[in-house]
Structure formats: C-alpha cells, structure tokens
Design an enzyme around this catalytic site. Structure first.
Site, PDB file in Angstrom:
ATOM      1  N   HIS A 238     -27.501  11.108  -8.016  1.00  0.00           N
ATOM      2  CA  HIS A 238     -28.506  12.517  -6.984  1.00  0.00           C
ATOM      3  C   HIS A 238     -27.163  12.607  -6.128  1.00  0.00           C
ATOM      4  O   HIS A 238     -27.286  14.034  -5.496  1.00  0.00           O
ATOM      5  CB  HIS A 238     -29.515  11.837  -6.199  1.00  0.00           C
ATOM      6  CG  HIS A 238     -29.810  12.659  -4.949  1.00  0.00           C
ATOM      7  ND1 HIS A 238     -30.618  13.202  -5.331  1.00  0.00           N
ATOM      8  CD2 HIS A 238     -30.048  12.614  -4.030  1.00  0.00           C
ATOM      9  CE1 HIS A 238     -31.069  14.357  -4.447  1.00  0.00           C
ATOM     10  NE2 HIS A 238     -30.830  13.578  -3.272  1.00  0.00           N
ATOM     11  N   TYR A 242     -24.876  16.358  -3.904  1.00  0.00           N
ATOM     12  CA  TYR A 242     -24.306  16.621  -2.704  1.00  0.00           C
ATOM     13  C   TYR A 242     -22.729  16.887  -2.279  1.00  0.00           C
ATOM     14  O   TYR A 242     -22.226  17.583  -1.173  1.00  0.00           O
ATOM     15  CB  TYR A 242     -24.493  15.536  -1.049  1.00  0.00           C
ATOM     16  CG  TYR A 242     -26.337  15.300  -1.006  1.00  0.00           C
ATOM     17  CD1 TYR A 242     -26.737  15.985   0.100  1.00  0.00           C
ATOM     18  CD2 TYR A 242     -27.332  14.955  -1.689  1.00  0.00           C
ATOM     19  CE1 TYR A 242     -28.108  16.611   0.595  1.00  0.00           C
ATOM     20  CE2 TYR A 242     -28.505  15.059  -1.316  1.00  0.00           C
ATOM     21  CZ  TYR A 242     -28.573  15.489  -0.249  1.00  0.00           C
ATOM     22  OH  TYR A 242     -30.487  16.340   0.249  1.00  0.00           O
ATOM     23  N   HIS A 389     -35.880  24.537 -10.285  1.00  0.00           N
ATOM     24  CA  HIS A 389     -35.200  23.617  -9.192  1.00  0.00           C
ATOM     25  C   HIS A 389     -34.195  23.697  -8.999  1.00  0.00           C
ATOM     26  O   HIS A 389     -33.698  24.191  -7.835  1.00  0.00           O
ATOM     27  CB  HIS A 389     -36.345  22.676  -7.929  1.00  0.00           C
ATOM     28  CG  HIS A 389     -35.212  21.532  -7.773  1.00  0.00           C
ATOM     29  ND1 HIS A 389     -35.427  21.525  -6.064  1.00  0.00           N
ATOM     30  CD2 HIS A 389     -34.528  20.404  -7.421  1.00  0.00           C
ATOM     31  CE1 HIS A 389     -34.637  20.846  -5.266  1.00  0.00           C
ATOM     32  NE2 HIS A 389     -33.987  20.439  -6.709  1.00  0.00           N
ATOM     33  N   PHE A 390     -32.848  23.275  -9.615  1.00  0.00           N
ATOM     34  CA  PHE A 390     -31.787  22.893 -10.862  1.00  0.00           C
ATOM     35  C   PHE A 390     -31.093  24.304  -9.379  1.00  0.00           C
ATOM     36  O   PHE A 390     -30.392  24.499  -9.584  1.00  0.00           O
ATOM     37  CB  PHE A 390     -31.782  22.131 -11.015  1.00  0.00           C
ATOM     38  CG  PHE A 390     -30.519  21.407 -11.393  1.00  0.00           C
ATOM     39  CD1 PHE A 390     -30.868  19.788 -10.595  1.00  0.00           C
ATOM     40  CD2 PHE A 390     -29.607  21.748 -12.862  1.00  0.00           C
ATOM     41  CE1 PHE A 390     -29.559  19.282 -10.453  1.00  0.00           C
ATOM     42  CE2 PHE A 390     -29.287  20.122 -12.438  1.00  0.00           C
ATOM     43  CZ  PHE A 390     -28.983  19.370 -11.502  1.00  0.00           C
ATOM     44  N   HIS A 391     -32.105  25.292 -10.628  1.00  0.00           N
ATOM     45  CA  HIS A 391     -31.123  26.599 -10.070  1.00  0.00           C
ATOM     46  C   HIS A 391     -31.437  27.246  -9.218  1.00  0.00           C
ATOM     47  O   HIS A 391     -30.726  28.457  -8.638  1.00  0.00           O
ATOM     48  CB  HIS A 391     -32.197  27.728 -11.971  1.00  0.00           C
ATOM     49  CG  HIS A 391     -31.034  27.456 -12.836  1.00  0.00           C
ATOM     50  ND1 HIS A 391     -31.316  26.124 -13.612  1.00  0.00           N
ATOM     51  CD2 HIS A 391     -30.302  27.788 -13.837  1.00  0.00           C
ATOM     52  CE1 HIS A 391     -31.041  26.046 -14.434  1.00  0.00           C
ATOM     53  NE2 HIS A 391     -29.911  27.253 -14.497  1.00  0.00           N
ATOM     54  N   ARG A 454     -39.097  20.502 -19.901  1.00  0.00           N
ATOM     55  CA  ARG A 454     -37.709  20.520 -20.037  1.00  0.00           C
ATOM     56  C   ARG A 454     -37.047  19.834 -20.815  1.00  0.00           C
ATOM     57  O   ARG A 454     -37.680  19.459 -21.543  1.00  0.00           O
ATOM     58  CB  ARG A 454     -37.384  19.961 -18.404  1.00  0.00           C
ATOM     59  CG  ARG A 454     -37.084  18.741 -18.372  1.00  0.00           C
ATOM     60  CD  ARG A 454     -36.662  17.938 -17.002  1.00  0.00           C
ATOM     61  NE  ARG A 454     -35.470  18.967 -17.115  1.00  0.00           N
ATOM     62  CZ  ARG A 454     -34.221  18.099 -16.330  1.00  0.00           C
ATOM     63  NH1 ARG A 454     -34.784  16.606 -15.460  1.00  0.00           N
ATOM     64  NH2 ARG A 454     -33.495  18.508 -15.790  1.00  0.00           N
ATOM     65  N   ARG A 455     -35.809  20.308 -21.041  1.00  0.00           N
ATOM     66  CA  ARG A 455     -35.128  19.816 -22.275  1.00  0.00           C
ATOM     67  C   ARG A 455     -35.210  20.021 -23.639  1.00  0.00           C
ATOM     68  O   ARG A 455     -35.001  19.667 -24.344  1.00  0.00           O
ATOM     69  CB  ARG A 455     -34.941  19.116 -21.782  1.00  0.00           C
ATOM     70  CG  ARG A 455     -33.853  17.891 -20.811  1.00  0.00           C
ATOM     71  CD  ARG A 455     -33.832  16.675 -21.339  1.00  0.00           C
ATOM     72  NE  ARG A 455     -33.624  15.922 -19.858  1.00  0.00           N
ATOM     73  CZ  ARG A 455     -34.337  15.131 -18.990  1.00  0.00           C
ATOM     74  NH1 ARG A 455     -35.622  15.019 -19.260  1.00  0.00           N
ATOM     75  NH2 ARG A 455     -33.595  15.710 -18.051  1.00  0.00           N
TER      76      ARG A 455
END
Length: 568
Positions: A238, A242, A389-391, A454-455
């Site tokens: 995580h 950041y 979300h990641f993208h 996913r994956r």
C-alpha cells in the site's frame, strides 16, 4: 541618545532567504536521462503486454507461439507497477535534488552505483519472467513459486533504490548543515519524505525475500508461511501506491503553479500534507487482506480507520491546488465565479496532462474508499473492479502527471526545446490516453460489480450465461486497451523526438516560488526525529500483534516462519 537594536530572532520560524536554483551538471543530466530511458522502454514493453491481455480476455484472440497468458500478465504488472514507476520517480527526484540542494562528486558516484544495481536487478527479474520461470504475477503470492533469480532481481532493485535514498538523505543533511537557520527547499523536503516512506515500507518486502522466498526457492526450505508472506507484501504494497503518488503531488504543489504563472499557495500546508502521508501510508496494509482468514478482525478494522486518515492530506492537496488556480486567475484579471477556470493554459500539455490526472483522482479516490470499506470490500475483492481502480489511480493520475513532467524535463535535460508541434502531439496523446482509460476503466468497474474476476485469462469464467453478460464489457476493455496502446506508441515517439529531433535550446525547469506575503514556515515542520518516531509508533501499533499472531499460530508441526504447502 537611543541606539538601534537588532530585532529579536524568531525561534519558531525559519528565515526566508529564498533558495537559489542550481544548474544541473552534464553528469547529473546523464544520470537522470538514464532513468528515463529505462522508464520509457518499460512503458512500451508493459503497454504491449497490456494490449495482449485485453485482446485475450475479449475471447477473440489467442496468444501466438504458445505464450502463457500469466507470463504477459506478470510482465505487465511488474514492469509497469515496479520498474516504470520506480525508475521514473528516482530519476525525477534526482533531478529535483540536483536543482535544489546539489550533488557532491561522491554523492553523484553513489547515485550511479544505485542506478547500476537497480538496472542489473531489473534485467535479471525481466529475463526470468520472459522465459516463463516467474509466472507469479505482480504480487508474487505464495504458494506460487518463481525461479530464485526473480526474487534476487527484485531484491537488487530494492537495494539499488536504498542506495539512492541514502544519497538523497545525505544531500539534504549537507544542505541543512550549511544553511542551519533556513527553511529547506520544498521539493527537497518532499523527496526526503517520499524516500523515507519508501525505505521503511520496503523493509517488509525485503524481509519476505531474504527470510522466506529466496531460501524457499533455492530449496533450503520446503515450506513457507503463506499468510506471513502476504502480510509482509501488503505492509509494502500500500505505501507503494503513495510512493507513486507523492512525486505527482510534488509536481502539483511546486511545479504546476509556475507553469500557469502563479505561486505556491502555502508552503506549510504542502509540507504538513506530506508529513501526514508519511504517518498514514504504511500502517494500513491489512485493508488489502480483509477477506483473508488468520488475521484478527479487530486489527483489520483498526487499519481500515488508519487508511481513511489519508483522506485528510488528499483533501488538503485538492484545496491547495484549486486555491492556486483561482488566485492565479484572479490576479490576471479573470473575474466571475469560474472565469479563472476558463483561462487556465489548456493548450499547454505540461498543464493539461497533470490536470486530467488530478480529475481522475476524484473517482479513483472514491473507488479506494469502497476497496477499504470492510464489508463493502467483499463485493469487489478479487474482481476486475480492483483492476479498474488501479488504472484510474496509478495509470491515469500518476502516469499522466509523469507524462506532463516529461514534456519539460526531457527537453531541459537534453538541451532541446518543447516545440509547438510536440506540444500539439502531446495534447493528442493526452486525449487518447484519457479516452482509452475511460472506456477500459469504466467497463472494468461495471464488470467487477457483476462478478467478473481479476487475474483470469478466461472470458467464459462462470459459464455461458455469465460469459454473455460480460462479453460487452470485455470488448469495451479491448477497445480501450487498443486506444491506450496507440497513446503509448505516440508517447514513445514524442520521447524520441524530444531527445533527438527537437531544435536545440534551453527549456525551463519550472519551480514555483511562494506568495510574496506568505506566512513563514514553522520550524516544527522539519522536526525529523518526531515525524520518524510517530511513524514507527503507528507501524508498531498496527502490525506487532497481527504479525505475532501469524507467526505463533502457524499450523501445527511447522516452523514459525513456515507453512507446509506440499509440493506446490
């Protein structure tokens, strides 16, 4: 007769002398460009792997030559999530440190050593993945096992980044030693915060590599404590987000104001927001493990609360940026409620790309709240919602800001000009990226809400009826991914053009100054011992009991750090 007396020295604020910007030497520019070359080569390779993934998931394409889907999935995640980001960030931060506090010859030599170690590790890991010996995905979850070279390579990348971190710390220390009563340059302060966070966070993944994965993959251990390895990964995983995001914030706070002709809204607010990110970015990894058994729900809940604390510095940043935009516009005479907004430099790609990145962080942050919201997380956990979300966050907010940085940083380093034609191509590239990401990310979010995993390479996962329901969204992802790959090819073309074909000249390294009437920055903002102590206390509070439980309550008959997994 009265005599003049010197004003009493204020002990609680810094003297604002104004820091002179330094000129990057030829060797410093060469160092930063070396990082940029690796980053943009990684962008192309990783982007190609992403294109192949969305084509496969559409159900209308098969990989040629027996290529394993999970090989390209691993390449995509590792080379974009770890290599592209880490190399771009450290290169960019080296440029910031050289420009604000400078390098000694010895520091520069060590910075080159750090680059060499990172590059060697990256090459070792990349080759291992490409030959199909490390199909363990970006998270390298046990009991999936890779060849030892993969773990050794990733460890070398981390060690090389540590060398760079200590170089940055030394640069900052030496500057403070020469300027004891002065406020440190804002960008240098931000770099130190980010590298301090990175150093503390990577202790988790380094421990997992050295104590668990490398001995296990070499055959010195037959077992591995799976839950411990995942907990150590997310202790790192995580704050990694950041680590990607804070360099974008550096550009937003201290570079974008200069590009739009304004000044930094508040130096103190900027520093305090970074201090809060240091506190609350690390002790929150359990919110990625909310569905995993073996971790006490109380500690999961505590870390969910700590996760939500990062909303505070995020909102501080949003307030600061839009205050800067409005103040700058009104100083230029643009009145009305939104007059200042209409007259922002929309035709300047150095502003447009990061601004769209800022806007993308609004839905990205909302999705992050869902991901961390305990019971709500069960709806989307391990679905393609998370990929969407990641993208939005990493691949839009962060990457578009990095592109915006590249449009002025590359010409500055290479002695070229950002021409009107390159700027125009950059705007086209930004629009293509935005459109492609919107199509792909929205379809991923929707498919995730109806259960799309996913994956997985299997577009018909769940049966014929499920495949029919998902089909339109998977085709949309293929369309979006194709547009994104076109944008990547265009960005690589622009990168090459800026280096070799743009006319020679001097391009500005834009660093904004504070407002003329700004309040002095308090000295407590650089109380490093206190900030590090608070960070460590929060980490110990959040992780000591959960990790002790994982070690002590391992299955019967296994060593504390091990967990029998048979022949997996």
């Amino acid at each position: 007769m009265e005599t003049a007396t010197a004003p009493a020295k204020q002990s609680n604020v810094f003297r604002n002398k104004g820091t002179m910007e330094l000129r990057l030497s030829k060797n410093e520019r060469r160092l930063v460009m070396s990082y940029m070359y690796v980053a943009f080569i990684s962008l192309f390779i990783g982007g190609l792997m992403g294109l192949l993934q969305v084509l496969v998931r559409s159900g209308n394409f098969e990989l040629p030559w027996g290529i394993n889907y999970y090989t390209i999935l691993t390449v995509h995640g590792v080379i974009l999530g770890l290599v592209l980001t880490t190399f771009f960030i450290i290169g960019f931060q080296n440029a910031l440190m050289g420009k604000t506090v400078g390098y000694s010859k010895k520091q520069l030599n060590w910075a080159w050593i750090g680059f060499a170690v990172m590059t060697i590790g990256m090459i070792i890991a990349a080759i291992t993945i490409l030959v199909g010996k490390a199909n363990v995905l970006y998270t390298f979850y046990a009991p999936l096992q890779a060849h030892p070279a993969f773990y050794i390579g990733i460890t070398l990348v981390v060690v090389g980044s540590w060398i760079n971190a200590f170089v940055n710390f030394r640069q900052f220390y030496m500057w403070k030693k020469k300027h004891p009563d002065e406020k440190s340059p804002l960008l240098a302060f931000m770099v130190v915060i980010n590298m301090l966070m990175w150093l503390i966070a990577t202790l988790g993944v380094a421990t997992a590599m050295l104590v668990q994965f490398i001995p296990w993959s070499l055959g010195y251990k037959n077992t591995i404590n799976v839950l411990l390895s995942r907990t150590l990964f997310w202790y790192f995983g995580h704050p990694l987000v950041y680590f990607w995001l804070l360099p974008a914030y550096m550009a937003w706070y201290a570079i974008i104001p200069k590009i739009i002709g304004g000044k930094i809204f508040s130096d103190t607010l900027a520093r305090f927001s970074f201090i809060l990110f240091l506190f609350f970015s690390i002790p929150v990894g359990l919110h990625h493990q909310l569905t995993e058994p073996g971790l006490d729900s109380t500690w999961k809940f505590i870390q969910v609360i700590l996760t939500f604390m990062v909303v505070i510095p995020s909102l501080m940043t949003a307030f600061s940026m839009f205050a800067t935009f409005e103040i700058t516009g009104r100083k230029k005479g643009y009145g009305g409620l939104f007059g200042w907004l209409k007259h922002l430099p929309w035709s300047d790609v150095r502003f447009l790309a990061p601004f769209i990145g800022m806007l993308a962080f609004i839905p990205g942050g909302a999705g992050g709240i869902v991901n961390a919201s305990y019971q709500i997380n069960t709806l989307v956990h391990n679905t393609i919602w998370v990929t969407g979300h990641f993208h939005l966050t990493a691949a839009t907010t962060v990457v578009l800001t990095f592109f915006g940085i590249a449009y002025w940083l590359i010409p500055h380093l290479t002695g070229r000009k950002l021409t009107k034609s390159v700027n125009r191509l950059g705007i086209i590239q930004t629009i293509l990226w935005t459109v492609g990401m919107l199509i792909m990310s929205i379809s991923m979010h929707i498919q995730g809400l109806i259960g799309g995993p996913r994956r997985s390479a299997y577009s018909d996962y769940g049966g014929t009826a499920q495949a029919t329901e998902w089909g339109a969204y998977q085709m949309a992802q293929a369309v979006g991914g194709t547009i994104l790959f076109i944008a990547i090819v265009l960005m690589v073309y622009i990168f090459v053009k800026m280096i070799f074909f743009s006319p020679k000249g001097e391009e500005e390294f834009p660093i904004a100054q504070e407002e003329d009437n700004a309040e002095p920055t308090p000295r407590w903002t650089e109380n490093w011992k206190l900030w590090i102590a608070i960070t460590l206390v929060l980490i110990l509070f959040a992780y000591t009991v959960p990790i002790m439980d994982v070690i002590q309550n391992a299955p019967p008959g296994s060593a504390p750090f091990d967990w029998p997994i048979g022949n997996s």
